[in-house]
Enzyme design. Structure first.
Site, PDB file in Angstrom:
ATOM      1  N   GLY A   1      28.045  30.313  35.984  1.00 49.95           N
ATOM      2  CA  GLY A   1      28.681  29.031  35.718  1.00 49.95           C
ATOM      3  C   GLY A   1      27.711  28.018  35.133  1.00 49.95           C
ATOM      4  O   GLY A   1      26.539  28.312  34.842  1.00 49.95           O
TER       5      GLY A   1
ATOM      6  N   SER B   1      23.568  36.535  39.425  1.00 47.09           N
ATOM      7  CA  SER B   1      23.749  37.434  38.283  1.00 47.09           C
ATOM      8  C   SER B   1      23.216  36.748  37.030  1.00 47.09           C
ATOM      9  O   SER B   1      23.679  35.666  36.664  1.00 47.09           O
ATOM     10  CB  SER B   1      25.231  37.780  38.117  1.00 47.09           C
ATOM     11  OG  SER B   1      25.723  38.447  39.252  1.00 47.09           O
TER      12      SER B   1
ATOM     13  N   SER C   1      26.343  30.105  41.459  1.00 42.98           N
ATOM     14  CA  SER C   1      25.841  31.187  42.287  1.00 42.98           C
ATOM     15  C   SER C   1      26.201  30.937  43.748  1.00 42.98           C
ATOM     16  O   SER C   1      25.976  29.844  44.283  1.00 42.98           O
ATOM     17  CB  SER C   1      24.316  31.296  42.143  1.00 42.98           C
ATOM     18  OG  SER C   1      23.973  31.582  40.811  1.00 42.98           O
ATOM     19  N   GLY C   2      26.738  31.980  44.368  1.00 47.60           N
ATOM     20  CA  GLY C   2      27.116  31.871  45.770  1.00 47.60           C
ATOM     21  C   GLY C   2      28.512  31.343  45.990  1.00 47.60           C
ATOM     22  O   GLY C   2      28.916  31.134  47.143  1.00 47.60           O
TER      23      GLY C   2
ATOM     24  N   THR D   1      31.773  37.402  42.727  1.00 48.17           N
ATOM     25  CA  THR D   1      31.771  38.859  42.838  1.00 48.17           C
ATOM     26  C   THR D   1      32.804  39.331  43.850  1.00 48.17           C
ATOM     27  O   THR D   1      33.517  40.312  43.617  1.00 48.17           O
ATOM     28  CB  THR D   1      30.365  39.344  43.252  1.00 48.17           C
ATOM     29  OG1 THR D   1      29.410  38.879  42.294  1.00 48.17           O
ATOM     30  CG2 THR D   1      30.328  40.855  43.319  1.00 48.17           C
TER      31      THR D   1
END
Length: 1517
Positions: free
Chosen positions: A432, A210, A155-156, A160
């Site tokens: 991930g 997500s 995340s991050g 996206t």
């Protein structure tokens, strides 16, 4: 690993994971190291990795496979070096690693960058996400197979954003087949806020994580155009709806709804009041407003096409889920039953039923009871509190899951799917690998999915390795494939696997996590991948590919249970809300048998994952691994430990491990010889085969674990270390030899200097002694000389004393004698003087006596004479009275004259300016007379004593009288002249009166004329009204003319001129008669009646119209032949253009109101351009079309009939201006001459023809320019990088900066020179004006500059010292060509190469580290921006002398400027944009091209065949 003193290694570090170090020596079994920070540590040799010291001087490699040592620290620090320079993309073979910069880098993603990567081979340009997208698109088009791009990361990490960029590029290259204005990227991105609201939540590491997998399918048609798109979602984390842990949050949509204005309507409050939200104390996100996010979600719903009713139903369903979570149960009266706990729970039950639009009692019954279908019938069983809560949560998860699926389906309908598409590119954005402090069921599922994807990834990497080996034709059959199938078997294998055991435990109501863990340990006791946690009896540890993860089984069973209750479906399908009922369609009949069906979350997760893997297996995969550089989301901060963990989780290190299993080290033969050729210098003499030489070098070193491919040598792991150690030994020996020679040189230099110093010291001492002896001798000689001169001085003084005494005595004696003589002479002279004075006295006394007597006698005689004169004077005095009277008369006359003079002056002030000088003279004369009269008065008073004076004065008065008489005569003449002037003044006054009378008459006439002019003005207004009516009639006629012209144009492409003429003669006979009927002189001004009358006349004469049509057919055939055949040139004049112009002029085509001949000419030229050879026809017609355009521009004039009326009405507003314009307008178009140049009246078709011809010239110029660029592009791609044959081996080339580079002949640059020579010969052979040649050459060199410069900035292998020398030599060849071409044809072409010249000049300068940023920007690269200089500086590496790039301080300054530009500038591309505009206008052509004389031309031979062109022969004769 074998190490020795001085070896460069990587050592483990607690804070930085790995640090560079150098071996100092051995201490027992350990090695002593000194790190880069100066710290000394001990380490085991087995934990060390070799490090290439040469790579530290560079900015990192763009492909990990190019690393000398492919290991974990090498990969980590290569990423760090590139990230520090904002190079966020790096390849690992075909895998792209993208590090999130946490700052804007717009220059990497603009249209220029996409254009550069479009069609470029993968790996040729710098690493980029566009390169992966382009590779997938090209593979899809070439192989006809669907592609997939797997974007993974924590995340991050930027997954996206990377997905957005991929879709942006695919939209750019694929376009849109349909007519939708919105691109696929826009449509998909517009749905992002909606999916994020319902599918994203806060986790420990990211506030917007997500919690589902998204697979975006971009569908293409057969031509490669985008035909549709679809979004597939996988693995939604359903358990998060009912259960969360602190400090995570539930899905964003719940918090947005609680913060919205609709919360009161749904009886919602703060999130802390709801069970599904208050399990975590984190209700708000930093810097995020839930209300604003709610509004964004509503806007996204509007864009997607969700109606207001559906939106209200969606949020009503969300509110019902929140109320559903607050329903609590308490034990009922019966055994194992449950009821609503309290009034608060009853309220939430009622709200949930109202929001679901269902019956409250039925809802309570479905939650508290269970219906069991048996043979005897339905049995209703009560549920205890725990089962009721589980039923409540199952209902909430089912509703939310179906709501999410409905949203995805709605989005897909909005985007538009192409169900007939056969190929597609899918972009997978999935969570991930996760490893937290507390890992539960969600992490287990996520890591299971990543294990599956990792297996797919490993297979792909191994496949790529196989393709690489097969491509190089080496044996790879014995290489073992390393995968993680054992972990997957541990998790999913049936009947004994973690998921199978978990499902089995969930099916038994009395099973707990303890029994599940015990069974797990019993079945997998011997499995190395699963172990029991140290400090827990129920937790287990799985050894994943990314590391060991310990899972807590406390909530495994609860989160895995997902019951599908038939009563729930029946209840909600019967809802009065159509939206809720649509989410729960009626179940099938076979499902009605079980009212309470168990569903495993893990099993469904496994099925979805299997479906995803099947989709991926049917496509060709491409991988992008996103890396989050730090946990603070800050730019330029690189956390080694975190990134190393992500590299492990992302499978990058696994890919390295797979590469290490084969041949991890790969070098091209030229690179291998460049680095290791010094191991066998004897093999490099003269010409040699690189492959054979490489094999000999390896055989000489007795290495066996290698294979030779077609272009590369492949080495096993560890072999490169042996080569580097041998190379280091040779370099050490060479260094020692150099040091030995250098020490010898130093010692000899010291000896020579010492010897020279001793010799100098001895010479100095001998000189001192000699100087002392010389000084003594000189002092002795000086003493003798002094004595000599002293003696001489003493003797001379004695002599001078004696001499002076003798002279004094002699002078005294002589003085005494002289004084005696003087006294005697003085006495004698005194005696003589006394005697003389006495004698003089006696004579003077006698003279005085005689003088006195003579004077007395004279006085007496004079007295006598005076008396006589006195008597005579008295007599004369009596006669003086008459003189006084005359004097008084003269004075009166004088006064009278003065008065008259003054009067005459007053009268002649305005008329006698020419005689003012004479009047001044008279005044002076009068003043003199006045003075004389005054003198006369004085003389009269003294006339008694001075009679003689009076007589003289009288004589003077007589003279003055005569002068006055003459003046009086002149005054009389002046009076006569004055009278004449008075008479003339009278006549002038009479004339003035007559003129005044005439003026009065003229004023009366002017008033009359003004009245007449007003009448004329009224007449003009009436005429204007008439003209307007005529204009309306003309507009009707023009519309008819336009219709006829369109029909004529529609018939012209058929080229069937007889039929064409026949059709026109039958339908529009009068239209073609117009140019031939009643031909008038050119200078005749057109009138509306003259324009209209030929129509009626033409329609009445059918016979004449048929003859005209036949004549036009002949004209078309002649023009067609002139256009199709190459008529050539004469004296540089294009014959075709001159003949066409003269024919049109003779046929009066320019004056025709309607004609199709111009369109015929344009279409004929276009057809010739399409059919003929472009290299021949384009320059030929550029010359002819531009010449014809110049003739039209200079000799045509727009018709003045309509324009004069408008100008007359809109021009001068005054009456005189309108009258003047009315007088000028009839003569404006008469004569046809303007400064001696004949002009032709041009009607609308002629003006339109000139515009079409201008567009044709621009089109031909653009075609020539585009063709030149297409031909030049492959040549430039070969010129940007020096060929391998031109490189000089490191062991043989000169390493001194003054060494002359030995380059082979620039064959590629010679090809460009030949291309330019060919272009120039073609253009000049077709007599293209120098103006167009100059513009073409300038744009060609601008394209060369842009192509070379952009390629230089995108290819790191081009930013080298040797390549800079190669390009610089090529630019020198271009400069020679420009000089030889002269400014007439080359123009400013050399200045167009400014960017590439300055960039190459920067590459080849030495001592870059000493240059400051100001020196670089002002002196070296003034045309380049800071971003471009920064790009070159960071990509530069010296492959010849080993020098370094600019200093770190300069790099830091440039980075700071670049960061500022990212925030301020809208376009931050460091690439140059190609200018596709036309660099000239019609006026420029008219000014630049000289005048063309169409009279002296050479006519073609076929001219005699056409009667319509016989006039040309007559003119020539």
């Amino acid at each position: 690993m074998s190490v020795r003193k001085g070896s460069k290694v990587w050592a483990e570090d607690r804070d930085f994971a790995w640090v560079p170090a150098e071996v100092l020596g051995s201490v027992g079994k350990q090695v002593q190291l000194v790190t880069s920070s100066g710290k000394k540590v001990l380490a085991s040799p087995a934990k060390l990795f070799p490090r290439d010291a040469d790579e530290e001087d560079h900015v990192g490699v763009d492909d990990m496979t190019k690393l000398a040592y492919l290991n974990e620290p090498g990969v980590l620090y290569n990423l760090q070096r590139r990230y520090a320079l904002n190079d966020i993309y790096t390849y690992t073979g075909s895998i792209l690693i993208a590090v999130n910069p946490f700052t804007k880098l717009p220059h990497l993603y603009d249209v220029h960058m996409m254009e550069q990567y479009k069609g470029a081979p993968f790996g040729e340009l710098s690493p980029h996400v566009f390169a992966v997208a382009d590779a997938s698109y090209r593979a899809m088009m070439d192989d006809g197979r669907s592609q997939s791009i797997l974007v993974s990361g924590e995340s991050g990490a930027g997954k996206t954003e990377t997905t957005k960029l991929i879709m942006q590029y695919l939209t750019y290259v694929g376009g849109r087949a349909a007519g939708d204005d919105r691109t696929v990227e826009q449509q998909v991105l517009e749905s992002n806020p909606l999916l994020e609201a319902f599918g994203n939540a806060r986790t420990i590491r990211n506030d917007n994580s997500s919690r589902f997998g998204k697979f975006v399918e971009i569908q293409f048609d057969a031509s490669g155009r985008i035909s549709g798109a679809a979004i597939r979602t996988y693995l939604l984390e359903r358990s998060r709806v009912v259960q969360i842990t602190d400090p995570e949050r539930n899905y964003h949509c719940f918090y947005q709804l609680c913060a919205s204005g609709d919360a009161e309507k749904y009886k919602l409050d703060h999130p802390s009041h709801f069970h599904y939200l208050n399990q975590s104390r984190r209700y708000e996100l930093d810097g995020v407003s839930s209300l604003e996010e709610y509004l964004k979600t509503r806007r996204a719903m509007d864009i997607v096409g969700i109606s207001d009713e559906e939106q209200e139903a969606i949020f009503r369903t969300l509110a019902a889920i929140l109320h559903l979570g607050n329903i609590e149960f308490s034990p009922g009266k019966e055994h194992d039953s449950s009821v609503i706990k309290d009034q608060k729970s009853s309220f939430h039950m009622q709200m949930a039923a109202d929001l679901f639009r269902c019956d409250e009692k039925l809802l309570q019954a479905t939650l508290c009871t269970r219906s069991i279908q048996t043979r005897e019938g339905i049995i209703v069983k009560a549920l205890d509190c725990t089962a009721a809560i589980a039923s409540r949560d199952a209902l909430a998860k089912t509703i939310y899951s179906r709501l999410f699926d409905w949203l995805v389906d709605k989005i897909n309908r909005s985007v538009g799917q192409d169900l007939n598409s056969r190929v597609q590119i899918g972009v997978l954005d999935i969570y991930g690998f996760e490893c937290f402090k507390d890992n539960s069921f969600e992490q287990f599922c996520i890591n299971f999915a990543n294990e599956k994807l990792q297996q797919h990834f490993n297979e792909h990497v191994f496949k790529m390795e196989q393709e690489e080996y097969s491509k190089e034709k080496i044996n790879w059959s014995y290489i073992e494939f390393i995968d993680n199938q054992d972990v997957l078997d541990l998790i999913e294998k049936k009947p004994i696997g973690i998921i199978a055991l978990l499902d089995e435990a969930c099916m038994f109501p009395k099973s707990t996590h303890e029994t599940f863990s015990m069974k797990l340990f019993q079945n997998f006791q011997a499995n190395p991948r699963l172990a029991k946690a140290k400090f827990s009896e129920t937790d287990f540890t799985v050894s994943h590919y990314a590391g060991k993860v310990t899972y807590h089984t406390d909530t495994f069973l609860d989160k895995n249970r997902d019951y599908v209750v038939l009563e729930h479906c029946n209840l909600l399908s019967s809802s009065k809300c159509s939206f809720v009922a649509g989410l729960f369609p009626l179940p099938r009949e076979e499902s009605l048998r079980s009212s309470y069906k168990f569903s495993s979350v893990a099993s469904r997760f496994k099925q979805q994952l299997q479906a995803l893997m099947e989709t991926l297996n049917s496509t060709e995969p491409h991988y992008i691994r996103c890396i989050k550089p730090n946990s603070l989301n800050r730019s330029h901060k690189f956390e080694n430990l975190s990134i190393l963990h992500q590299l492990r989780c992302g499978g990058v290190l696994e890919a390295v491990r797979i590469s290490l299993a084969g041949y991890p080290t790969r070098r091209t033969y030229s690179e291998f010889i460049d680095r290791y050729g010094l191991l066998a210098l004897e093999l490099l003499d003269g010409c040699y085969d690189e492959k054979a030489t490489t094999e000999k070098i390896l055989q000489k070193l007795k290495l066996e674990n290698f294979q030779l491919g077609r272009t590369k040598v492949f080495l096993r792991a560890g072999q490169i270390g042996i080569l580097d150690s041998r190379r280091a030994e040779i370099l050490d020996n060479a260094a020692k030899c150099v040091q030995r020679q250098f020490r010898t040189f130093i010692a000899r230099r010291d000896f020579l200097s010492t010897r020279a110093a001793a010799s100098a010291l001895q010479a100095c001492c001998r000189g001192c002694l000699a100087r002392e002896v010389y000084a003594a001798k000189r002092e002795t000689a000086a003493a003798v000389s002094i004595q000599k001169y002293v003696r001489r001085w003493l003797l001379r003084c004695a002599y001078l004393k004696l001499c002076s005494a003798a002279i004094v005595m002699q002078s005294n004696v002589r003085g005494f004698i002289i004084r005696q003589r003087f006294l005697q002479g003085k006495k004698h002279k005194a005696a003589i003087l006394i005697q003389a004075c006495w004698r003089m006295h006696k004579v003077r006394m006698v003279f005085r006596r005689r003088q006195t007597s003579i004077i007395a006698i004279q006085c007496l005689w004079r007295q006598k004479l005076a008396k006589r004169e006195l008597r005579r004077r008295k007599q004369e005095a009596n006669e003086a009275g008459a003189l006084r009277l005359a004097k008084s008369k003269l004075e009166k006359q004088l006064e009278d004259l003065t008065w008259r003079l003054q009067l005459e002056k007053r009268l002649r002030v305005s008329h006698d300016e020419s005689k003012s000088g004479e009047m001044s003279k008279l005044q002076k004369a009068l003043e003199s007379l006045k003075l004389e009269l005054d003198a006369a008065k004085l003389t009269t008073i003294n006339e008694c004593n001075k009679n003689a004076v009076l007589q003289n004065q009288l004589e003077l008065l007589e003279k003055g009288k005569s002068a006055l008489e003459r003046e009086i005569i002149g005054m009389a003449e002046l009076r006569k002249e004055n009278a004449f002037l008075k008479n003339s003044l009278d006549t002038l006054e009479k004339k003035n009166l007559a003129l005044e009378l005439e003026l009065v008459k003229a004023q009366k006439d002017s008033t009359d004329s003004m009245e007449k002019l007003r009448e004329v003005e009224n007449m003009c207004s009436q005429l204007q009204q008439n003209v307007k009516s005529l204009e309306e009639k003309l507009s009707v006629l023009e519309d008819e003319n336009h219709v006829l012209r369109q029909k004529t144009l529609s018939l012209t492409p058929n080229r069937n001129h007889p039929g064409f003429a026949k059709a026109l003669s039958e339908k529009y006979s009068g239209a073609l008669v117009l140019p031939q009927i009643d031909q008038k002189p050119v200078f005749e001004s057109p009138t509306p009646t003259k324009l209209i009358s030929p129509f009626a006349h033409g329609f009445s004469e059918s016979r004449q119209s048929k003859l005209t049509v036949e004549r036009h057919q002949d004209n078309y055939e002649f023009l067609s032949r002139c256009i199709k055949e190459d008529l050539g040139f004469k004296d540089g004049k294009p014959l075709a253009a001159c003949i066409i112009y003269k024919c049109l002029l003779h046929w009066h085509a320019f004056e025709s109101e309607r004609t199709a001949i111009f369109n015929f000419i344009i279409e004929g030229i276009n057809d010739v351009l399409k059919v003929g050879d472009e290299n021949i026809t384009l320059p030929y017609w550029l010359s002819n079309a531009s010449a014809l355009l110049c003739l039209l521009q200079r000799n045509l004039r727009s018709n003045g009939f309509l324009t004069t009326i408008n100008q007359r009405s809109a021009g001068a507003s005054g009456l005189i201006g309108r009258v003047g314009q009315g007088l000028k307008s009839p003569f404006k178009y008469i004569g046809g001459f303007d400064n001696g140049i004949s002009h032709v009246e041009a009607r609308y078709p002629a003006i339109l023809f000139k515009q079409q011809l201008t567009a044709c010239v621009e089109k031909i110029f653009g075609l020539i320019r585009d063709n030149l660029k297409k031909e030049l592009s492959p040549l430039l791609s070969l010129c940007i990088q020096a060929p391998k044959a031109a490189r000089v081996h490191a062991g043989k080339s000169s390493r001194s900066p003054g060494g002359v580079p030995q380059l082979l002949p620039n064959s590629q640059w010679d090809n460009i020179i030949k291309f330019l020579d060919s272009l120039m010969s073609q253009l000049r052979g077709n007599h293209v004006p120098s103006f167009f040649i100059r513009k073409l050459i300038t744009q060609v060199f601008s394209f060369i500059n842009i192509s070379l410069f952009n390629s230089l900035l995108l290819r790191r292998e081009c930013c080298t010292f040797s390549n800079g020398e190669y390009v610089k030599s090529g630019l020198a060849e271009l400069e020679k060509w420009i000089v030889s071409a002269t400014d007439e044809f080359a123009g400013t072409s050399w200045h167009e190469l400014n960017y590439i010249r300055q960039a190459v000049g920067f590459l080849v300068i030495h001592q870059k580290r000493k240059k400051s940023l100001d020196e670089i920007r002002q002196d070296l690269c003034p045309a380049l921006t800071v971003r471009q200089i920064y790009r070159i500086s960071t990509m530069y590496w010296d492959d010849k002398y080993g020098t370094q790039s600019v200093s770190n301080e300069v790099v830091a300054q440039m980075r700071e400027n670049v960061d500022k530009d990212n925030q301020n500038l809208t376009s931050n591309s460091f690439l140059l944009d190609d200018d596709l505009s036309i660099p000239f206008s019609t006026e420029d052509i008219d000014i630049a091209i000289p005048a063309i004389d169409t009279s002296d031309i050479e006519l073609p031979t076929f001219l005699s065949e056409y009667p319509c062109a016989q006039f040309l022969l007559q003119h020539q004769k």
